[in-house]
Motif scaffolding. Structure first.
Motif, short mmCIF file in Angstrom:
data_model
loop_
_atom_site.label_atom_id
_atom_site.label_comp_id
_atom_site.label_asym_id
_atom_site.label_seq_id
_atom_site.Cartn_x
_atom_site.Cartn_y
_atom_site.Cartn_z
N ASP A 38 0.83 -1.21 0.00
CA ASP A 38 0.00 0.00 0.00
C ASP A 38 0.86 1.26 0.00
O ASP A 38 0.54 2.25 -0.67
CB ASP A 38 -0.93 0.02 1.22
N ASP A 39 1.96 1.21 0.75
CA ASP A 39 2.85 2.38 0.80
C ASP A 39 3.48 2.63 -0.57
O ASP A 39 3.55 3.77 -1.03
CB ASP A 39 3.94 2.16 1.85
N LEU A 40 3.92 1.57 -1.23
CA LEU A 40 4.51 1.73 -2.56
C LEU A 40 3.46 2.22 -3.56
O LEU A 40 3.77 3.04 -4.44
CB LEU A 40 5.11 0.41 -3.03
N ALA A 41 2.23 1.74 -3.42
CA ALA A 41 1.16 2.18 -4.32
C ALA A 41 0.88 3.67 -4.14
O ALA A 41 0.63 4.39 -5.12
CB ALA A 41 -0.11 1.37 -4.07
N THR A 48 3.97 0.51 -12.96
CA THR A 48 3.52 -0.36 -14.05
C THR A 48 2.67 -1.52 -13.55
O THR A 48 1.80 -2.01 -14.28
CB THR A 48 4.74 -0.92 -14.81
N TRP A 49 2.91 -1.98 -12.32
CA TRP A 49 2.14 -3.12 -11.82
C TRP A 49 0.75 -2.73 -11.32
O TRP A 49 -0.06 -3.58 -10.99
CB TRP A 49 2.90 -3.86 -10.72
N LEU A 50 0.47 -1.44 -11.28
CA LEU A 50 -0.84 -0.96 -10.84
C LEU A 50 -1.67 -0.38 -11.98
O LEU A 50 -2.88 -0.25 -11.87
CB LEU A 50 -0.68 0.12 -9.76
N GLU A 51 -0.99 -0.03 -13.05
CA GLU A 51 -1.65 0.69 -14.13
C GLU A 51 -2.35 -0.25 -15.10
O GLU A 51 -1.82 -1.31 -15.46
CB GLU A 51 -0.61 1.53 -14.89
N SER A 137 -5.06 3.63 -12.42
CA SER A 137 -4.34 2.73 -11.53
C SER A 137 -5.31 2.16 -10.50
O SER A 137 -6.26 2.82 -10.10
CB SER A 137 -3.20 3.45 -10.80
N VAL A 138 -5.03 0.95 -10.09
CA VAL A 138 -5.83 0.31 -9.04
C VAL A 138 -4.97 0.20 -7.78
O VAL A 138 -3.75 0.34 -7.82
CB VAL A 138 -6.29 -1.10 -9.46
N GLY A 139 -5.61 -0.02 -6.65
CA GLY A 139 -4.87 -0.21 -5.42
C GLY A 139 -4.15 -1.55 -5.43
O GLY A 139 -4.45 -2.44 -6.22
#
Length: 230
Positions: A38-41, A48-51, A137-139
């Motif tokens: 969550d902190d990195l998000a 790239t891993w959230l988009e 982006s998603v959580g």
């Protein structure tokens, strides 16, 4: 560390660094791993891993849509375009959007949008059905099993180990050592930032006054004047 790819591997590494039996503290470590993701998000909303992206169908005469109709886990909308009309919409904050909407019933190809209270509003009101390509982006996806693979790419997993190690030390009130490890975590964050820098700093194209005018046929109106300095 290079061999770690699963939650179980992270838990084992965290236990080793804290001098604990990881099996006895698996749930606690799991919480810290999820907190670390969550902190990195939060730090890298365009990671790239959230988009991802999806098409939102805009119905004629419908100007408002819930963000959940795009994705239930949506965290941040980056941009919206209507490819069939070669239009990339301009984002406006809610106050500016309201001030630049002198004719609420105007219809046409949407050229601007705002987001407020998890609701997307478009202007002008769609005059037809359009497919709006939404990049967002998603959580971070929470993990709950040792066999799970975190969304965070393998090369960045060291940051999750440092984050959890830091939390363990703070929990013990070993503040001096915790600050040392926190510095290690921040150093890993900076490495991630450098890796993602090119994409994170990617410039967004802004639509021109003529594109807005051409889409709305509102030459000389308040919206055109507001963008005349672009």
């Amino acid at each position: 560390m290079s061999l770690i790819s699963t939650v179980g591997g992270l838990q084992h590494d965290i236990g080793r660094k804290l001098g604990e039996v990881s099996a006895n503290n698996a749930d606690k470590y799991l919480d810290w791993i999820n907190e670390g993701m969550d902190d990195l998000a939060a730090r890298f909303p365009r990671a790239t891993w959230l988009e991802t992206s999806a098409v939102l169908t805009l119905g004629a005469a419908s100007r408002k849509y819930q963000t959940s109709s795009i994705n239930a886990s949506i965290l941040h909308v980056h941009d919206i375009g209507i490819s069939a009309e070669t239009v990339k919409l301009k984002y406006l904050d809610k106050d500016t959007f309201d001030a630049l909407d002198p004719k609420p019933d105007d219809s046409g190809t949407p050229t601007v949008y705002t987001i407020y209270n998890d609701e997307i509003e478009f202007y002008p009101v769609p005059n037809s059905n359009y497919g709006a390509q939404v990049n967002f982006s998603v959580g971070a996806t929470s993990v709950s099993a040792a066999s799970a693979t975190p969304d965070v790419p393998r090369r960045f997993l060291k940051a999750l180990t440092f984050y959890s190690w830091m939390q363990g030390l703070y929990t013990r009130e070993d503040f001096n050592e915790a600050q040392v490890v926190e510095a290690k975590y921040e150093a890993e964050v900076q490495k991630i930032k450098q890796t993602l820098k090119q994409k994170s700093l990617e410039a967004k194209r802004m639509i021109s006054v003529r594109e807005i005018q051409g889409g709305n046929r509102l030459y000389g109106d308040e919206i055109s004047r507001a963008f005349s300095s672009n």
